[in-house]
Motif scaffolding. Structure first.
Motif, PDB file in Angstrom:
ATOM      1  N   HIS A 152       0.881   9.871 -11.132  1.00  0.00           N
ATOM      2  CA  HIS A 152      -0.235  10.047 -11.497  1.00  0.00           C
ATOM      3  C   HIS A 152      -1.069  11.295 -10.840  1.00  0.00           C
ATOM      4  O   HIS A 152      -2.272  11.471 -10.579  1.00  0.00           O
ATOM      5  N   ALA A 153      -0.072  12.173 -10.203  1.00  0.00           N
ATOM      6  CA  ALA A 153      -0.695  13.276  -9.557  1.00  0.00           C
ATOM      7  C   ALA A 153      -1.364  14.139 -10.700  1.00  0.00           C
ATOM      8  O   ALA A 153      -1.077  14.239 -12.045  1.00  0.00           O
ATOM      9  N   LEU A 154      -2.683  14.612 -10.218  1.00  0.00           N
ATOM     10  CA  LEU A 154      -3.607  15.410 -11.270  1.00  0.00           C
ATOM     11  C   LEU A 154      -2.632  16.429 -11.881  1.00  0.00           C
ATOM     12  O   LEU A 154      -2.887  16.868 -13.203  1.00  0.00           O
ATOM     13  N   GLU A 155      -1.667  17.481 -11.146  1.00  0.00           N
ATOM     14  CA  GLU A 155      -1.054  18.556 -11.766  1.00  0.00           C
ATOM     15  C   GLU A 155      -0.038  17.902 -12.800  1.00  0.00           C
ATOM     16  O   GLU A 155       0.057  18.429 -13.957  1.00  0.00           O
ATOM     17  N   ARG A 156       0.546  16.809 -12.726  1.00  0.00           N
ATOM     18  CA  ARG A 156       1.186  15.958 -13.631  1.00  0.00           C
ATOM     19  C   ARG A 156       0.466  15.746 -14.796  1.00  0.00           C
ATOM     20  O   ARG A 156       1.005  15.848 -15.902  1.00  0.00           O
ATOM     21  N   SER A 157      -0.625  15.020 -14.717  1.00  0.00           N
ATOM     22  CA  SER A 157      -1.493  14.684 -15.911  1.00  0.00           C
ATOM     23  C   SER A 157      -1.780  15.960 -16.481  1.00  0.00           C
ATOM     24  O   SER A 157      -1.940  15.842 -17.871  1.00  0.00           O
ATOM     25  N   ALA A 158      -2.249  16.974 -15.875  1.00  0.00           N
ATOM     26  CA  ALA A 158      -2.895  18.057 -16.492  1.00  0.00           C
ATOM     27  C   ALA A 158      -1.627  18.633 -17.260  1.00  0.00           C
ATOM     28  O   ALA A 158      -1.770  19.253 -18.530  1.00  0.00           O
ATOM     29  N   GLN A 159      -0.491  18.863 -16.973  1.00  0.00           N
ATOM     30  CA  GLN A 159       0.856  19.215 -17.459  1.00  0.00           C
ATOM     31  C   GLN A 159       1.228  18.485 -18.844  1.00  0.00           C
ATOM     32  O   GLN A 159       1.498  18.962 -19.743  1.00  0.00           O
ATOM     33  N   ALA A 160       0.898  17.135 -18.734  1.00  0.00           N
ATOM     34  CA  ALA A 160       1.104  16.326 -19.819  1.00  0.00           C
ATOM     35  C   ALA A 160       0.231  16.741 -20.771  1.00  0.00           C
ATOM     36  O   ALA A 160       0.423  16.614 -22.231  1.00  0.00           O
ATOM     37  N   TYR A 161      -1.092  17.012 -20.587  1.00  0.00           N
ATOM     38  CA  TYR A 161      -2.172  17.227 -21.438  1.00  0.00           C
ATOM     39  C   TYR A 161      -1.889  18.523 -22.395  1.00  0.00           C
ATOM     40  O   TYR A 161      -1.865  18.552 -23.467  1.00  0.00           O
ATOM     41  N   LEU A 162      -1.388  19.465 -21.544  1.00  0.00           N
ATOM     42  CA  LEU A 162      -0.984  20.899 -22.089  1.00  0.00           C
ATOM     43  C   LEU A 162       0.218  20.701 -22.914  1.00  0.00           C
ATOM     44  O   LEU A 162       0.273  21.089 -24.032  1.00  0.00           O
ATOM     45  N   SER A 163       1.222  19.912 -22.588  1.00  0.00           N
ATOM     46  CA  SER A 163       2.490  19.635 -23.461  1.00  0.00           C
ATOM     47  C   SER A 163       2.164  18.890 -24.682  1.00  0.00           C
ATOM     48  O   SER A 163       2.716  19.298 -25.730  1.00  0.00           O
ATOM     49  N   PHE A 164       1.021  18.070 -24.704  1.00  0.00           N
ATOM     50  CA  PHE A 164       0.846  17.320 -25.789  1.00  0.00           C
ATOM     51  C   PHE A 164       0.280  18.536 -26.731  1.00  0.00           C
ATOM     52  O   PHE A 164       0.407  18.067 -27.877  1.00  0.00           O
ATOM     53  N   GLY A 203       0.705  -1.298   0.012  1.00  0.00           N
ATOM     54  CA  GLY A 203      -0.039   0.074   0.022  1.00  0.00           C
ATOM     55  C   GLY A 203       0.885   1.286   0.036  1.00  0.00           C
ATOM     56  O   GLY A 203       0.487   2.287  -0.873  1.00  0.00           O
ATOM     57  N   GLU A 204       1.899   1.146   0.676  1.00  0.00           N
ATOM     58  CA  GLU A 204       2.876   2.420   0.886  1.00  0.00           C
ATOM     59  C   GLU A 204       3.444   2.405  -0.399  1.00  0.00           C
ATOM     60  O   GLU A 204       3.572   3.907  -1.089  1.00  0.00           O
ATOM     61  N   ASN A 205       4.084   1.534  -1.043  1.00  0.00           N
ATOM     62  CA  ASN A 205       4.555   1.694  -2.468  1.00  0.00           C
ATOM     63  C   ASN A 205       3.514   2.211  -3.392  1.00  0.00           C
ATOM     64  O   ASN A 205       3.877   3.054  -4.551  1.00  0.00           O
ATOM     65  N   ALA A 206       2.392   1.601  -3.396  1.00  0.00           N
ATOM     66  CA  ALA A 206       1.315   2.143  -4.390  1.00  0.00           C
ATOM     67  C   ALA A 206       1.026   3.554  -4.288  1.00  0.00           C
ATOM     68  O   ALA A 206       0.927   4.370  -5.214  1.00  0.00           O
ATOM     69  N   ARG A 207       0.995   4.167  -2.979  1.00  0.00           N
ATOM     70  CA  ARG A 207       0.318   5.725  -2.661  1.00  0.00           C
ATOM     71  C   ARG A 207       1.739   6.450  -3.244  1.00  0.00           C
ATOM     72  O   ARG A 207       1.404   7.407  -3.922  1.00  0.00           O
ATOM     73  N   ARG A 208       2.921   5.931  -3.016  1.00  0.00           N
ATOM     74  CA  ARG A 208       4.025   6.791  -3.191  1.00  0.00           C
ATOM     75  C   ARG A 208       4.182   6.933  -4.935  1.00  0.00           C
ATOM     76  O   ARG A 208       4.277   7.942  -5.404  1.00  0.00           O
ATOM     77  N   TYR A 209       4.005   5.584  -5.476  1.00  0.00           N
ATOM     78  CA  TYR A 209       4.147   5.561  -6.780  1.00  0.00           C
ATOM     79  C   TYR A 209       2.996   6.566  -7.689  1.00  0.00           C
ATOM     80  O   TYR A 209       3.248   7.359  -8.601  1.00  0.00           O
ATOM     81  N   VAL A 210       1.960   6.304  -7.256  1.00  0.00           N
ATOM     82  CA  VAL A 210       0.780   7.117  -7.834  1.00  0.00           C
ATOM     83  C   VAL A 210       0.779   8.541  -7.615  1.00  0.00           C
ATOM     84  O   VAL A 210       0.619   9.518  -8.385  1.00  0.00           O
ATOM     85  N   GLY A 211       1.274   9.190  -6.347  1.00  0.00           N
ATOM     86  CA  GLY A 211       1.691  10.356  -6.018  1.00  0.00           C
ATOM     87  C   GLY A 211       2.682  11.027  -6.964  1.00  0.00           C
ATOM     88  O   GLY A 211       2.513  12.382  -7.241  1.00  0.00           O
ATOM     89  N   THR A 212       3.636  10.211  -7.138  1.00  0.00           N
ATOM     90  CA  THR A 212       4.443  10.663  -8.172  1.00  0.00           C
ATOM     91  C   THR A 212       4.361  10.752  -9.602  1.00  0.00           C
ATOM     92  O   THR A 212       4.512  11.777 -10.318  1.00  0.00           O
TER      93      THR A 212
END
Length: 167
Positions: free
Chosen positions: A155-167, A144-153
């Motif tokens: 799949h964070a909303l800010e990162r996803s939004a930036q990836a859409y903007l970059s695309f 669970g800790e591994n999963a939380r860290r991985y998703v936080g790094t």
């Protein structure tokens, strides 16, 4: 709750685990899809009255189910290559999750979730992993800790939004 989410395999595993772990509970969260024949499946595995089926739930209620669970199962086959919002939320909440070792789910790091092979190995692997997670609190916590860290790094909303903007 649709056939491709492998509900029949989960119920087969749960039916075998209940005699070993009588306090074990199974929640199926979501509205059963037409054609799933969930009452017949529950009857087939002797689980009528032993499985909680939520029906459709809003996001707040879904989060309540997430908070209540110790282990989540998010199997899929076949797949259209879609991202599972439920899976991302479960992993982000630090829940240990079992996924199908197939297509996009196979790409998750092994340290983040347990992967269940398809075919003849599916049910034995599902049973093995569920038993391990039921019996090993430290493993549940670490996964669970591994999963939380991985998703936080990754799949964070800010990162996803930036990836859409970059695309």
């Amino acid at each position: 709750l649709a056939r491709y989410k492998r509900i029949d395999r989960l119920l087969a595993a749960y039916a075998r685990l209940v005699p070993e772990y009588p306090r074990l509970r199974c929640f199926l969260v979501g509205k059963p899809a037409p054609g799933l024949a969930l009452p017949a499946l529950l009857d087939e595995y002797g689980l009528t009255g032993r499985v909680d089926v939520s029906g459709y739930v809003d996001l707040e209620t879904f989060y309540s189910y997430m908070a209540a669970c110790d282990v989540a199962v998010n199997l899929r086959y076949p797949s259209a290559g879609e991202t599972s919002g439920a899976l991302i939320r479960l992993l982000g909440a630090g829940k240990p999750v079992l996924v199908s070792n197939f297509q996009q789910f196979a790409e998750w790091p092994d340290s983040v979730c347990l992967k269940v092979d398809l075919g003849p190995a599916e049910l034995p692997m599902l049973l093995h992993y569920l038993r391990r997670l039921i019996e090993d609190e430290a493993l549940r916590r670490q996964l669970g800790e591994n999963a939380r860290r991985y998703v936080g790094t990754h799949h964070a909303l800010e990162r996803s939004a930036q990836a859409y903007l970059s695309f």
